[in-house]
Design a protein around this motif. Sequence first.
Motif, short mmCIF file in Angstrom:
data_model
loop_
_atom_site.label_atom_id
_atom_site.label_comp_id
_atom_site.label_asym_id
_atom_site.label_seq_id
_atom_site.Cartn_x
_atom_site.Cartn_y
_atom_site.Cartn_z
N VAL A 1 42.66 35.18 45.22
CA VAL A 1 41.49 35.80 44.59
C VAL A 1 41.37 37.30 44.88
N VAL A 2 42.02 37.79 45.95
CA VAL A 2 41.89 39.22 46.26
C VAL A 2 42.49 40.08 45.14
N PRO B 1 42.49 52.11 41.38
CA PRO B 1 42.69 51.41 42.65
C PRO B 1 42.34 52.34 43.81
N LEU C 1 41.81 39.94 42.18
CA LEU C 1 40.74 40.31 41.25
C LEU C 1 40.27 41.74 41.49
N TYR C 2 40.17 42.11 42.79
CA TYR C 2 39.67 43.45 43.11
C TYR C 2 40.58 44.54 42.57
N TYR C 3 41.86 44.19 42.41
CA TYR C 3 42.82 45.17 41.90
C TYR C 3 43.03 45.04 40.39
N ARG D 1 35.64 46.35 34.58
CA ARG D 1 37.09 46.41 34.69
C ARG D 1 37.48 47.38 35.78
N SER D 2 38.68 47.16 36.33
CA SER D 2 39.15 48.05 37.38
C SER D 2 39.50 49.39 36.75
N THR E 1 35.94 35.51 39.14
CA THR E 1 36.23 36.61 38.23
C THR E 1 35.94 37.93 38.94
N LEU E 2 36.32 39.03 38.30
CA LEU E 2 36.00 40.34 38.87
C LEU E 2 34.47 40.50 38.98
N ALA F 1 33.44 38.70 42.07
CA ALA F 1 34.03 39.38 43.23
C ALA F 1 33.26 40.63 43.58
N THR F 2 32.74 41.32 42.57
CA THR F 2 32.06 42.59 42.83
C THR F 2 30.55 42.47 42.69
#
Lengths: 289, 245
Positions: A281-282, A206, A284-286, A202-203, A189-190, A193-194
């Motif tokens: 999975v990358v 960007p 997720l960062y976006y 939440r993002s 999940t985000l 990931a973070t």
Amino acid sequence: MHPAPSVIIFSVLTGLGFGLLAMLGFGLAPATGWAAVVTYGAGYALATAGLMASTFHLGNPQRALRAFTQWRTSWLSREAWASVAAMMLMAPVAASAVFAGRLMPVLGALAAVLCLVTVVTTSMIYTQLKTVPRWNHWTTPALFLGHAIAGGALLAGLGNAPVLLLLLGLFLALTFRTGDGRFADRGHTLATATGLGGGSVRSFAPPHTGSNYLMREMIFVVGRKHAVKLRTLSILLVSVLPALVLLVLPAGLIATLLAAVLHLIGAFIGRWLFFAEAEHVVGLYYGLR
Amino acid sequence: MTSLPPPSDKKLGLVIDLDICVGCHACVTACKGWNDQGYGAPLSDQDAWGANPSGTFLNRVHSYEITPEGGVPQLVHFPKSCLHCEDAPCVTVCPTGASYKRAEDGIVLVNESACIGCGLCAWACPYGARELDQAAGVMKKCTLCVDRIYNENLPEVDRTPACVRTCPTGARHFGDLGDPDSAVSKLVAERGGMELMPEQGTKPVNRYLPPRAKDRLEETAPLAPLLDIQATGFAGWLDRLLDRI
């Protein structure tokens, strides 16, 4: 993942070509003389065309020979070795069938096994990626092998091809279905990931206003809205329709060619979905997947 | 060779303080500036002044909004670059041996003259740390400024990655995370430095320091007591008198 035409053509054509060569190597469709020219020729042409297509994917294809060096760790390197070894080992078998009219069962079986090993190495390039949960599962090599065996049986004109094609269709449906929940099951999940768990995250913005390589290559969302229709279409074309053609039409070149064309279109659609539906999975960062 | 070396004692990496980062993107600019002129192919841009600009960067700053349990939303700026993983999946997938991890200090690098640009290492990286340069056709990634940190032609103060050197808030730290007594290791221990996506099993070297918990006001209206004026003296007597009437 971005469904690049070069990679789709590569994986579909090599799978079909090596599948056909495997059937021939096992002596399941014994042919000599001109008939062998056609069958072995088709197998070699498909496999070679697929391998050529894979080089269009490279940023520096002139260095492609270096890809043979890392077979100890890299599935891509193993794939390079396996494909060359399979084609070289199959060459005397094909030559003997064409020129001497004699089959070579032992060497043929050995080369056939190598053909199937090549298909597995191709599939492992995708299966090994933990970053793409949909691919990172035993069903991926099984699906690639299924394509090679059913497609090879179709092209070789084997009597059991309709059954194999229907089994492939069932398995394709299974992989579509089981792949759907795998990203969530793996728990990426985000927040993981973070590291920003303990609440919601939440993002917000960007890092760049335009697109970039990562987004173009690994975050592909176009066309997913048609996924259900395309899944149905690919199963029909790769499996059901060619099986029907083989069962209904009288056996012969026309039935095989028609079934093969339908099968190939279905395989291309299925492989397009294999990439387009795979989520990295990358994303997720976006805040995208 | 794309086999991973045995884990090195020295593990050079970055520690990024998410509590301090203000999201100015100076590290992104400094990184792009330095890596345009030194190690390997320059980081190219496509359509840089056009309608759809795009380019190669080794470091990018995301911004996230987090809402802690029972807290108010806050903005966290999140610089992301190569984490120089101990178990780097990008290294083992490489078919040519171009992608490698240095045995002496753990830096993950690309030998660009051997890279065929297949892109598989970028697929294998969970963090989006690798970008294929569209002009050179080779894979680019953070070098931890290997051409600065050991460079004796530079003044000692500059022998640190460009992003760390330029950070105006001191949110970025560079050091040896393999040495438990190093400044960065102490910082990680003290602040609970975290790994990104630990479930991928990559064992990243870089660590992120989480934002500190914000303190909270006990009173909703801190000035309220000041409004409760008690009259004294003559005004107090008048106040009580008027109340009685």
